[in-house]
Design a protein around this motif. Structure first.
Motif, PDB file in Angstrom:
ATOM      1  N   SER A  20      40.333  44.483  33.903  1.00  0.00           N
ATOM      2  CA  SER A  20      39.539  43.928  34.869  1.00  0.00           C
ATOM      3  C   SER A  20      39.804  44.381  36.362  1.00  0.00           C
ATOM      4  O   SER A  20      38.697  44.651  37.194  1.00  0.00           O
ATOM      5  CB  SER A  20      39.827  42.399  35.048  1.00  0.00           C
ATOM      6  N   SER A  21      40.826  45.074  36.587  1.00  0.00           N
ATOM      7  CA  SER A  21      41.183  45.672  38.043  1.00  0.00           C
ATOM      8  C   SER A  21      40.271  47.093  38.113  1.00  0.00           C
ATOM      9  O   SER A  21      40.065  47.731  38.907  1.00  0.00           O
ATOM     10  CB  SER A  21      42.455  46.120  38.076  1.00  0.00           C
ATOM     11  N   GLN A  22      39.792  47.729  36.901  1.00  0.00           N
ATOM     12  CA  GLN A  22      39.305  48.838  36.929  1.00  0.00           C
ATOM     13  C   GLN A  22      37.497  48.699  36.752  1.00  0.00           C
ATOM     14  O   GLN A  22      36.909  49.799  36.936  1.00  0.00           O
ATOM     15  CB  GLN A  22      39.543  49.669  35.487  1.00  0.00           C
ATOM     16  N   LEU A  23      37.232  47.487  36.769  1.00  0.00           N
ATOM     17  CA  LEU A  23      35.654  47.412  36.698  1.00  0.00           C
ATOM     18  C   LEU A  23      35.046  47.886  37.739  1.00  0.00           C
ATOM     19  O   LEU A  23      34.012  48.538  37.629  1.00  0.00           O
ATOM     20  CB  LEU A  23      35.310  45.947  36.583  1.00  0.00           C
ATOM     21  N   GLY A  24      35.265  47.975  39.125  1.00  0.00           N
ATOM     22  CA  GLY A  24      34.778  48.535  40.257  1.00  0.00           C
ATOM     23  C   GLY A  24      35.093  49.933  40.465  1.00  0.00           C
ATOM     24  O   GLY A  24      34.487  50.753  41.420  1.00  0.00           O
ATOM     25  N   SER A  25      35.778  50.591  39.389  1.00  0.00           N
ATOM     26  CA  SER A  25      36.153  52.064  39.685  1.00  0.00           C
ATOM     27  C   SER A  25      35.307  53.014  38.786  1.00  0.00           C
ATOM     28  O   SER A  25      35.463  53.912  38.254  1.00  0.00           O
ATOM     29  CB  SER A  25      37.521  52.203  39.088  1.00  0.00           C
ATOM     30  N   ALA A  26      33.982  52.518  38.311  1.00  0.00           N
ATOM     31  CA  ALA A  26      33.040  53.443  37.675  1.00  0.00           C
ATOM     32  C   ALA A  26      33.511  53.970  36.511  1.00  0.00           C
ATOM     33  O   ALA A  26      33.558  54.758  36.028  1.00  0.00           O
ATOM     34  CB  ALA A  26      32.577  54.535  38.400  1.00  0.00           C
ATOM     35  N   PRO A  27      34.088  52.993  35.386  1.00  0.00           N
ATOM     36  CA  PRO A  27      34.478  53.199  34.266  1.00  0.00           C
ATOM     37  C   PRO A  27      33.610  53.707  33.452  1.00  0.00           C
ATOM     38  O   PRO A  27      32.140  53.460  33.310  1.00  0.00           O
ATOM     39  CB  PRO A  27      34.959  52.018  33.562  1.00  0.00           C
ATOM     40  N   ASP A  28      33.754  54.783  32.550  1.00  0.00           N
ATOM     41  CA  ASP A  28      32.635  55.330  31.579  1.00  0.00           C
ATOM     42  C   ASP A  28      32.972  54.677  30.102  1.00  0.00           C
ATOM     43  O   ASP A  28      34.037  54.221  29.961  1.00  0.00           O
ATOM     44  CB  ASP A  28      32.913  56.556  31.183  1.00  0.00           C
TER      45      ASP A  28
END
Length: 145
Positions: A20-28
């Motif tokens: 959830s903490s990576q949602l805003g980090s443009a995951p591929d």
């Protein structure tokens, strides 16, 4: 602490596990390697709809529309603007009720455009009629705790 969420790819419809903490980090996507969030809605057929609604652990906001519907065409740019503002907290999708009539029938869509919000695989809210992007964003956010 970050929790792991299932997010369905808008391109290849593979279910991905994202913190959830990576949602805003443009995951591929782990499968097709394209962005999981594009700031645009995703057109869904029946199989893709079932996968997105059933597997996404983020809410899915669906615009039920048809190409012959004037208000639907007018609302389309506002829905795209709302996608840019609501992702990655929401997945925005479009269902062409002309091309996929079974979905319109399954959900008893009587007028279009109709927005339906799905969370945890279930419809939690519905709104008929065209709206501007600010109203779409406000309405979607107001439906969830």
């Amino acid at each position: 602490m970050s929790e792991s969420l299932h997010v369905v790819c808008p391109h290849c419809h593979t279910t991905n596990r994202v913190q959830s903490s990576q949602l805003g980090s443009a995951p591929d996507c782990g499968s097709c390697h394209r962005p999981l969030f594009t700031g645009h809605s995703t057109a869904l057929d029946e199989a893709a709809f079932d996968r997105h609604v059933g597997r996404n652990q983020i809410p899915v906001l669906v615009d039920f529309w048809a190409p012959w519907c004037g208000p639907c065409i007018q609302m389309a740019p506002a829905f795209e603007q709302a996608a840019a503002q609501l992702e990655p907290q929401f997945r925005l999708a479009k269902v062409d009720t002309e091309a996929v009539p079974a979905l319109g029938a399954r959900f008893g869509i009587r007028s279009i455009p109709t927005l339906a919000l799905f969370s945890a695989g279930r419809e939690v809210a519905r709104q008929a009629g065209a709206m501007g992007s600010a109203d779409i964003v406000r309405w979607a956010k107001a439906q969830l705790p």
